[in-house]
Enzyme design. Structure first.
Site, PDB file in Angstrom:
ATOM      1  N   ASP A 131     -20.117  11.663  33.298  1.00 36.17           N
ATOM      2  CA  ASP A 131     -19.845  10.520  34.168  1.00 36.17           C
ATOM      3  C   ASP A 131     -18.350  10.154  34.132  1.00 36.17           C
ATOM      4  OD1 ASP A 131     -20.588   8.350  35.795  1.00 36.17           O
ATOM      5  OD2 ASP A 131     -20.932   7.037  34.064  1.00 36.17           O
ATOM      6  N   HIS A 132     -17.809   9.763  35.266  1.00 34.21           N
ATOM      7  CA  HIS A 132     -16.407   9.330  35.356  1.00 34.21           C
ATOM      8  C   HIS A 132     -15.438  10.290  34.679  1.00 34.21           C
ATOM      9  CE1 HIS A 132     -17.091   5.506  37.372  1.00 34.21           C
ATOM     10  NE2 HIS A 132     -18.132   5.343  36.582  1.00 34.21           N
ATOM     11  N   ASP A 134     -13.765  11.220  39.023  1.00 37.71           N
ATOM     12  CA  ASP A 134     -13.437   9.882  39.500  1.00 37.71           C
ATOM     13  C   ASP A 134     -11.938   9.809  39.796  1.00 37.71           C
ATOM     14  OD1 ASP A 134     -12.961   7.287  40.042  1.00 37.71           O
ATOM     15  OD2 ASP A 134     -13.818   6.472  38.196  1.00 37.71           O
ATOM     16  N   GLU A 164     -16.165   9.743  44.019  1.00 38.08           N
ATOM     17  CA  GLU A 164     -16.227   8.312  44.327  1.00 38.08           C
ATOM     18  C   GLU A 164     -15.188   7.942  45.373  1.00 38.08           C
ATOM     19  OE1 GLU A 164     -16.646   5.664  40.990  1.00 38.08           O
ATOM     20  OE2 GLU A 164     -15.514   4.072  41.979  1.00 38.08           O
ATOM     21  N   GLY A 188     -22.819   0.614  38.224  1.00 38.81           N
ATOM     22  CA  GLY A 188     -22.893  -0.806  37.859  1.00 38.81           C
ATOM     23  C   GLY A 188     -24.287  -1.373  38.008  1.00 38.81           C
ATOM     24  N   ASN A 217     -26.818   4.281  38.388  1.00 41.27           N
ATOM     25  CA  ASN A 217     -26.299   4.333  37.019  1.00 41.27           C
ATOM     26  C   ASN A 217     -26.566   3.033  36.270  1.00 41.27           C
ATOM     27  OD1 ASN A 217     -25.178   6.696  37.925  1.00 41.27           O
ATOM     28  ND2 ASN A 217     -23.068   6.167  37.453  1.00 41.27           N
ATOM     29  N   THR A 234     -24.554  -0.637  30.596  1.00 36.03           N
ATOM     30  CA  THR A 234     -24.389  -1.848  29.787  1.00 36.03           C
ATOM     31  C   THR A 234     -25.726  -2.456  29.350  1.00 36.03           C
ATOM     32  OG1 THR A 234     -22.347  -2.293  30.992  1.00 36.03           O
ATOM     33  CG2 THR A 234     -23.279  -4.128  29.765  1.00 36.03           C
TER      34      THR A 234
HETATM   35  P1  13P Z   1     -23.250  -0.639  34.064  1.00 35.81           P
HETATM   36  O1  13P Z   1     -22.620  -0.541  32.715  1.00 35.81           O
HETATM   37  O2  13P Z   1     -22.811  -1.847  34.797  1.00 35.81           O
HETATM   38  O3  13P Z   1     -24.727  -0.503  34.020  1.00 35.81           O
HETATM   39  O4  13P Z   1     -22.691   0.581  34.931  1.00 35.81           O
HETATM   40  C1  13P Z   1     -22.992   1.872  34.536  1.00 35.81           C
HETATM   41  C2  13P Z   1     -22.271   2.859  35.345  1.00 35.81           C
HETATM   42  O5  13P Z   1     -22.070   2.694  36.516  1.00 35.81           O
HETATM   43  C3  13P Z   1     -21.850   4.091  34.673  1.00 35.81           C
HETATM   44  O6  13P Z   1     -21.066   4.893  35.484  1.00 35.81           O
END
Ligand code: 13P
Length: 280
Positions: free
Chosen positions: A82-83, A104, A134, A207, A228, A231
């Site tokens: 990811d990213h 990203d 993205e 997010g 995704n 958090t």
């Molecule tokens: P959150 O931490 O807001 O759930 O986002 C996760 C995310 O988008 C990972 O790329």
């Protein structure tokens, strides 16, 4: 069942009208909790880790665990980087066996974003891996740091990036943000609908922590296929450990079990929403 390319999971999700959860993991407890939830609900999923997390979870240590978990799972599982911020780390992830990567380059002007995304797409093809890119910037980075201003995706740029690179999935910025939201997010569904009408590939919502069930369902019905969540899982696991220690039960293995269970509960809850009551 097996370790599968992200593209296969997303195409099937798009056809059937459900969302595929992509859950960030940082340790064995989160991996075990995620697999348990997916197997219990019999849903496909993606295990992922972002490049900014590698100082805490080194890639060469966590990658084999993620891949083994996917290979031995009773449901299809993708393993996603990811990213990804640079081609060197993305190549390392591909060498380790990740079945998809994200580049990203969203902070760069669209022409540069397209250039580096096309290079990553070419690299990933050699491994049979899928690529997510993205367009538009989320308010803060995956680890909650940074202060870039929120820039919504421009659907025309989404189309241009797709046409120039042929990526397998595109992440949008429609008012979503990484980390917990300070106020309820107001997602811009018009941008999502327009982008979805312009490209044939699945769209990605980052997010996921703190978005309402109703908005998740609305996003899925309007073109989002990969969602995704990070958090919410990290927070649930931390709370479980804190609760355990506060109650003076300090046996490490029971605490580890409580952490796995917290990841499982959080991920299962999200999977139930994303499934849209569909068969897989
Ligand atoms: P959150 O931490 O807001 O759930 O986002 C996760 C995310 O988008 C990972 O790329």
């Amino acid at each position: 069942m097996s370790l599968v390319p992200m593209k296969d999971l997303l195409i099937r999700g798009e056809e059937k009208g459900y969302g595929v959860g992509a859950f960030s993991v940082a340790d064995m407890e989160m991996i075990l909790g995620a697999v348990k939830a997916a197997e219990e609900l019999n849903v496909p999923m993606i295990l992922q880790i972002a490049q900014v997390r590698l100082p805490f979870s080194p890639l060469d240590k966590i990658a084999p665990m993620m891949i083994a978990a996917a290979e031995n799972a009773k449901v299809p599982v993708g393993v996603h980087f990811d990213h990804g911020l640079d081609k060197e780390m993305i190549k390392e992830a591909l060498d380790l066996g990740f079945t998809s990567v994200m580049i990203d380059a969203s902070k760069l002007p669209i022409s540069e974003n397209i250039k580096i995304t096309a290079e990553v797409k070419k690299l990933a093809e050699r491994y049979g891996a899928s690529v997510e890119a993205e367009v538009g910037q989320l308010g803060v980075s995956e680890d909650g740091s940074g202060d870039c201003s929120k820039i919504h995706s421009d659907p025309k740029e989404v189309k241009l990036l797709y046409e120039e690179t042929g990526v397998d999935a595109i992440a949008l910025s429609i008012g979503n943000q990484h980390g917990f939201y300070k106020a309820a997010p107001k997602l811009n569904f018009e941008i999502l609908e327009e982008a979805n009408s312009l490209v044939p590939v699945p769209l990605v919502l980052h997010g996921g922590s703190g978005i309402s069930d109703e908005d998740f369902r609305k996003c899925i019905s309007k073109g989002i296929t990969k969602i995704n969540v990070a958090t919410a899982t990290f927070s649930a696991v931390k709370e479980a450990a804190a609760f355990y220690l506060k109650n003076e039960k300090t046996d490490y293995f029971s605490m580890s079990d409580a952490m796995t269970n917290a990841a499982y509960e959080n991920i299962k809850r999200h999977m139930q929403v994303f499934s849209m009551d569909k068969q897989f």
